[in-house]
Design a protein around this motif. Structure first.
Motif, PDB file in Angstrom:
ATOM      1  N   GLU A 118      38.818  40.509  37.781  1.00 49.61           N
ATOM      2  CA  GLU A 118      38.193  39.641  38.791  1.00 49.61           C
ATOM      3  C   GLU A 118      39.381  39.673  39.617  1.00 49.61           C
ATOM      4  O   GLU A 118      40.451  38.967  39.328  1.00 49.61           O
ATOM      5  N   SER A 120      40.565  39.167  44.026  1.00 51.99           N
ATOM      6  CA  SER A 120      40.166  38.561  45.188  1.00 51.99           C
ATOM      7  C   SER A 120      41.041  38.899  46.416  1.00 51.99           C
ATOM      8  O   SER A 120      42.370  39.185  45.932  1.00 51.99           O
ATOM      9  N   TYR A 143      29.594  46.678  38.606  1.00 55.82           N
ATOM     10  CA  TYR A 143      30.489  45.868  39.630  1.00 55.82           C
ATOM     11  C   TYR A 143      29.705  44.619  40.280  1.00 55.82           C
ATOM     12  O   TYR A 143      28.343  44.927  40.321  1.00 55.82           O
ATOM     13  N   TRP A 145      30.524  42.021  43.902  1.00 52.50           N
ATOM     14  CA  TRP A 145      31.333  41.532  44.816  1.00 52.50           C
ATOM     15  C   TRP A 145      30.583  40.551  45.743  1.00 52.50           C
ATOM     16  O   TRP A 145      29.581  40.756  46.243  1.00 52.50           O
ATOM     17  N   GLY A 178      27.687  40.614  50.319  1.00 53.21           N
ATOM     18  CA  GLY A 178      27.830  41.104  48.815  1.00 53.21           C
ATOM     19  C   GLY A 178      26.976  42.282  48.430  1.00 53.21           C
ATOM     20  O   GLY A 178      26.148  42.772  49.207  1.00 53.21           O
ATOM     21  N   LYS A 180      26.114  44.547  44.477  1.00 51.01           N
ATOM     22  CA  LYS A 180      26.367  44.629  43.006  1.00 51.01           C
ATOM     23  C   LYS A 180      25.557  45.992  42.483  1.00 51.01           C
ATOM     24  O   LYS A 180      24.610  46.406  43.201  1.00 51.01           O
ATOM     25  N   ILE A 205      37.196  37.807  50.061  1.00 49.51           N
ATOM     26  CA  ILE A 205      36.331  38.730  48.922  1.00 49.51           C
ATOM     27  C   ILE A 205      36.408  38.531  47.476  1.00 49.51           C
ATOM     28  O   ILE A 205      37.808  38.499  47.240  1.00 49.51           O
ATOM     29  N   LEU A 207      35.850  40.160  43.492  1.00 49.75           N
ATOM     30  CA  LEU A 207      35.144  41.535  43.017  1.00 49.75           C
ATOM     31  C   LEU A 207      35.404  41.284  41.677  1.00 49.75           C
ATOM     32  O   LEU A 207      36.378  41.087  40.896  1.00 49.75           O
ATOM     33  N   ASN A 208      34.247  41.532  40.780  1.00 51.83           N
ATOM     34  CA  ASN A 208      34.122  41.364  39.314  1.00 51.83           C
ATOM     35  C   ASN A 208      33.824  43.062  39.081  1.00 51.83           C
ATOM     36  O   ASN A 208      32.856  43.556  39.269  1.00 51.83           O
ATOM     37  N   THR A 209      34.536  43.737  37.870  1.00 45.22           N
ATOM     38  CA  THR A 209      34.165  44.861  37.408  1.00 45.22           C
ATOM     39  C   THR A 209      34.240  44.860  35.940  1.00 45.22           C
ATOM     40  O   THR A 209      34.907  44.104  35.225  1.00 45.22           O
TER      41      THR A 209
END
Length: 218
Positions: A118, A120, A143, A145, A178, A180, A205, A207-209
């Motif tokens: 995660e 930003s 992903y 965001w 956003g 995903k 922003i 972002l999670n991956t």
């Protein structure tokens, strides 16, 4: 009660009369035996009257039937089956059960645990920046965001030796907050997101991956 008077001696039969009556009855009985009973029951007809009256034929039929019944009974006794001979049971040993080798299924190769990150970044008005993942061909990353304000974005990938401006775009959008989904690498290289802030304020922003990638670059 009225009582009949006893007969007088003169009214009773004499001894001679009694003997005569007895002789007649005996003669009659003997006559019936010889002419009726013996022909009809035993087919014996010494006088010939029985055959003339059809009684001797009846006696012959009776005797014939009796003889046939005796013959049938004797034949049935002769034809009776002999008692069955007891046969000793033979014990048959069960056939040996073939041993089947148990083959254990091959264990699947253990895949490395999926990486998760995660991150930003904050974009000033007019600023553009990107985050990239180093991925092998065919690997997949999930992903998501989100942005604090609307931004333009382009999700794309580049090979390791790509020339300036040579890239593949997966999807893009304008003025969105956003996105995903899943990103599947079409080749070995870097794959990720470029954002530009076209507003007059800063935009953050996040972002999670999660998935199969080597590392993350900001």
């Amino acid at each position: 009660m009225f009582n009949s008077p006893l007969p007088s001696a003169s009214e009773l039969p004499s001894s001679r009369q009694l003997l005569r009556s007895t002789a007649i009855a005996l003669a009659t009985a003997m006559g019936l035996l010889v002419t009726v009973v013996m022909p009809s029951e035993y087919a014996v007809d010494p006088t010939g009257l029985g055959r003339a009256m059809g009684l001797t034929q009846k006696g012959e039929i009776k005797i014939s039937l009796a003889q046939e019944a005796l013959a049938d009974e004797a034949a049935a006794k002769v034809a009776m089956p002999a008692p069955a001979t007891t046969v000793a049971a033979t014990t048959v040993a069960p056939a040996p059960v073939p041993q089947v080798a148990v083959v254990e299924p091959a264990k699947p190769a253990v895949k490395p645990a999926a990486k998760t990150d995660e991150v930003s970044l904050t974009l000033k008005p007019g600023e553009g920046r990107e985050i990239k993942l180093e991925m092998r061909k065919g690997t997949v990353v999930a992903y998501e965001w989100s942005a604090s304000g609307p931004v333009n974005h382009d999700t794309h990938g580049e090979t390791y030796d790509a020339a300036q401006g040579d890239f593949h775009s997966y999807n893009k959008g304008r003025q969105v907050n956003g996105d995903k989904g899943e990103l599947t690498a079409l080749f070995d290289g870097t794959h990720g997101w470029f954002w530009r802030n076209r507003t007059s304020s800063n935009v953050t922003i996040v972002l999670n991956t999660a998935g199969d990638y080597l590392n993350l670059k900001k």
